[in-house]
Enzyme design. Structure first.
Site, mmCIF file in Angstrom:
data_model
loop_
_atom_site.group_PDB
_atom_site.id
_atom_site.type_symbol
_atom_site.label_atom_id
_atom_site.label_comp_id
_atom_site.label_asym_id
_atom_site.label_seq_id
_atom_site.Cartn_x
_atom_site.Cartn_y
_atom_site.Cartn_z
ATOM 1 N N GLU A 172 50.438 -34.897 47.767
ATOM 2 C CA GLU A 172 51.436 -35.642 46.995
ATOM 3 C C GLU A 172 51.019 -37.097 46.783
ATOM 4 O O GLU A 172 51.844 -37.950 46.464
ATOM 5 C CB GLU A 172 52.807 -35.565 47.678
ATOM 6 C CG GLU A 172 53.299 -34.129 47.772
ATOM 7 C CD GLU A 172 54.775 -33.998 48.071
ATOM 8 O OE1 GLU A 172 55.535 -34.946 47.815
ATOM 9 O OE2 GLU A 172 55.172 -32.935 48.578
ATOM 10 N N LYS A 215 65.639 -28.633 46.349
ATOM 11 C CA LYS A 215 64.466 -28.227 45.568
ATOM 12 C C LYS A 215 64.892 -26.983 44.803
ATOM 13 O O LYS A 215 65.118 -25.921 45.415
ATOM 14 C CB LYS A 215 63.313 -27.858 46.500
ATOM 15 C CG LYS A 215 62.715 -29.012 47.307
ATOM 16 C CD LYS A 215 61.836 -28.445 48.415
ATOM 17 C CE LYS A 215 60.939 -29.492 49.038
ATOM 18 N NZ LYS A 215 60.308 -28.978 50.293
HETATM 19 P P1 PGA Z 1 56.181 -28.392 49.951
HETATM 20 O O1 PGA Z 1 56.614 -29.553 50.944
HETATM 21 O O2 PGA Z 1 56.493 -28.764 48.562
HETATM 22 O O3 PGA Z 1 54.699 -28.255 50.241
HETATM 23 O O4 PGA Z 1 56.920 -27.162 50.420
HETATM 24 C C1 PGA Z 1 57.450 -30.597 50.653
HETATM 25 C C2 PGA Z 1 58.378 -30.895 51.808
HETATM 26 O O5 PGA Z 1 58.268 -30.306 52.880
HETATM 27 O O6 PGA Z 1 59.271 -31.707 51.638
HETATM 28 ZN ZN ZN Z 2 60.128 -31.219 53.816
#
Ligand code: PGA
Ligand code: ZN
Length: 418
Positions: free
Chosen positions: A209, A339
């Site tokens: 990221e 998410k």
């Molecule tokens: P991921 O992690 O998008 O790789 O699942 C992001 C997070 O754990 O916040």
């Molecule tokens: Zn997380």
């Protein structure tokens, strides 16, 4: 608004791994397109991405089956149906057609792409910005723009695992605007790049990221580095720039112990350990401080840190309304990391959001570690008045597309054409 045609496309995400893009054409001729992200540090209770399993393509991670599901089954079921006209209709039919509790048959990647593409087509048809369309879907006016939490350092699954915890994020608290927040975060990030050269004699390396991934000895050392960088950039740690931490502890939880090294800890020891971090460092949010299936101990973590830091559930909750309800009843946390692809449709994400809000929880809208240049997350965070976004660091276009969209929205809403 009747759907005329749905089409899917296999594209690549920021890790070069396949993901899904869908286009929704309405009967009027208006179209909307959306791409879905993909996680690596995934929760066990997440909706399932459909992968081809063909070892000859992308090590089995191709998305041709998910794309074919959009082009054929979903297109047949949703097109030309005047009775499927709203987001709720579309999402209900998507979930019913799939028929599994975790979207495993048609694929959460195919389903969310269609759900989002329909939302975008509707916004275009209504001639409103996408964020306004999301606000109208929620039925609540936009109260303020989200605050930013921006990756500074990374470890865990997003880096080489050099430090077990996953993210140390900076929160530019004294910033009054998105623009100011980005200016402040950029200054701290530049200090971190300089620190890595000075302390480790190396060029900076970034994780999935865009967070910096120095070979630090421990989580505490990363927090110390972060505080040093905040000061060096001319800010007061805590007051101007605070820290948020994604511990992502499911990934070092083994046999009922938290293995942060050197000695694996019990849950109660881990709670004391994390509380020590919050005492010593300007940390205002702890994400996944305990493992996703450690329901028994989360309420103690939440009680220990109440009033000091947000207790943010990511893998614990998986944006799943049933798990959020359980979290509320157990007083396991007081903040939701949302998410959309953990649950698979916009309507279910909205239900998750509403549940969290009804319990007075804070809400952070988050990207995934494998993301795309699509910027819908910025509109969703604004439209639903998220408290925070978690969109990664200030590098890599799939992260910057969200920040750039937030800048554009801020300017648009201010009516500032300068
Ligand atoms: P991921 O992690 O998008 O790789 O699942 C992001 C997070 O754990 O916040
Ligand atoms: Zn997380």
């Amino acid at each position: 608004m009747t759907i005329r045609r749905l089409t899917g496309l296999e594209i690549l995400d920021s890790r070069g791994c396949p993901t899904v893009r869908a286009t929704c054409a309405l009967a009027s001729g208006t179209t909307g397109t959306a791409s879905v992200p993909s996680g690596a540090s995934t929760g066990a209770a997440e909706a399932v991405e459909l992968r081809d399993g063909d070892p000859a393509r992308y090590a089995g991670r191709g998305c041709r089956k998910a794309v074919a599901n959009i082009n054929h089954e979903l297109n047949r079921a949703l097109s030309g149906r005047a009775d499927i006209a709203t987001q709720a209709d579309v999402d209900r039919v998507l979930a019913e057609l799939d028929g599994t509790p975790n979207k495993a048959r048609l694929g959460a990647n195919a389903i969310l792409a269609v759900s989002l593409a329909f939302a975008r087509a509707q916004a275009v048809e209504r001639q409103v910005p996408l964020y306004q369309h999301f606000a109208d879907m929620l039925g609540t006016p936009i109260r303020h723009l989200p605050r930013l939490t921006i990756n500074l350092f990374s470890g865990g699954k997003h880096a080489g695992g050099q430090v077990p915890i996953q993210d140390v994020l900076i929160v530019p608290r004294s910033a009054r605007t998105i623009d100011e927040a980005l200016v402040m975060a950029s200054a701290v990030y530049a200090q971190a790049v300089a620190l890595i050269r000075r302390e480790y004699d190396m060029r900076w390396l970034t994780a999935d990221e865009g967070g910096l991934a120095p070979p630090a000895a421990s989580a505490e050392q990363l927090f110390e580095h972060a505080v040093t960088c905040i000061r060096a950039a001319g800010f007061e740690p805590g007051r101007d720039v605070a820290l948020a931490v994604d511990v992502a502890s499911s990934h070092f939880y083994r046999d009922g112990r938290y293995d942060l090294g050197p000695t694996p800890m019990t849950a109660q020891q881990m709670i004391a350990h994390v509380s020590g971090w919050v005492e010593r460092f300007p940390i205002i949010s702890i994400e996944d401080g305990l493992a996703e299936d450690d329901w028994e101990d989360w309420p103690d973590l939440c009680a220990a840190l109440a009033g000091k830091a947000l207790i943010l559930g990511d893998d614990l909750l998986c944006t799943n309304p049933q798990r959020i309800q359980r979290g509320i009843e157990a007083r396991a946390c007081n903040a939701l990391l949302l998410k959309a692809n953990q649950i698979g449709t916009l309507s279910e994400a909205l239900e998750a959001y509403r549940l969290a809000r009804a319990a007075n929880w804070s809400v952070t809208l988050s990207v995934r570690s494998g993301d795309t240049e699509d910027d819908w997350l910025a509109d969703l965070a604004v439209g639903w008045t998220a408290d925070y976004t978690k969109a990664g660091s200030l590098t890599q276009s799939e992260r910057l597309s969200k920040y750039n969209r937030l800048l554009a929205i801020e300017t648009e809403r201010r009516g500032n054409m300068s």
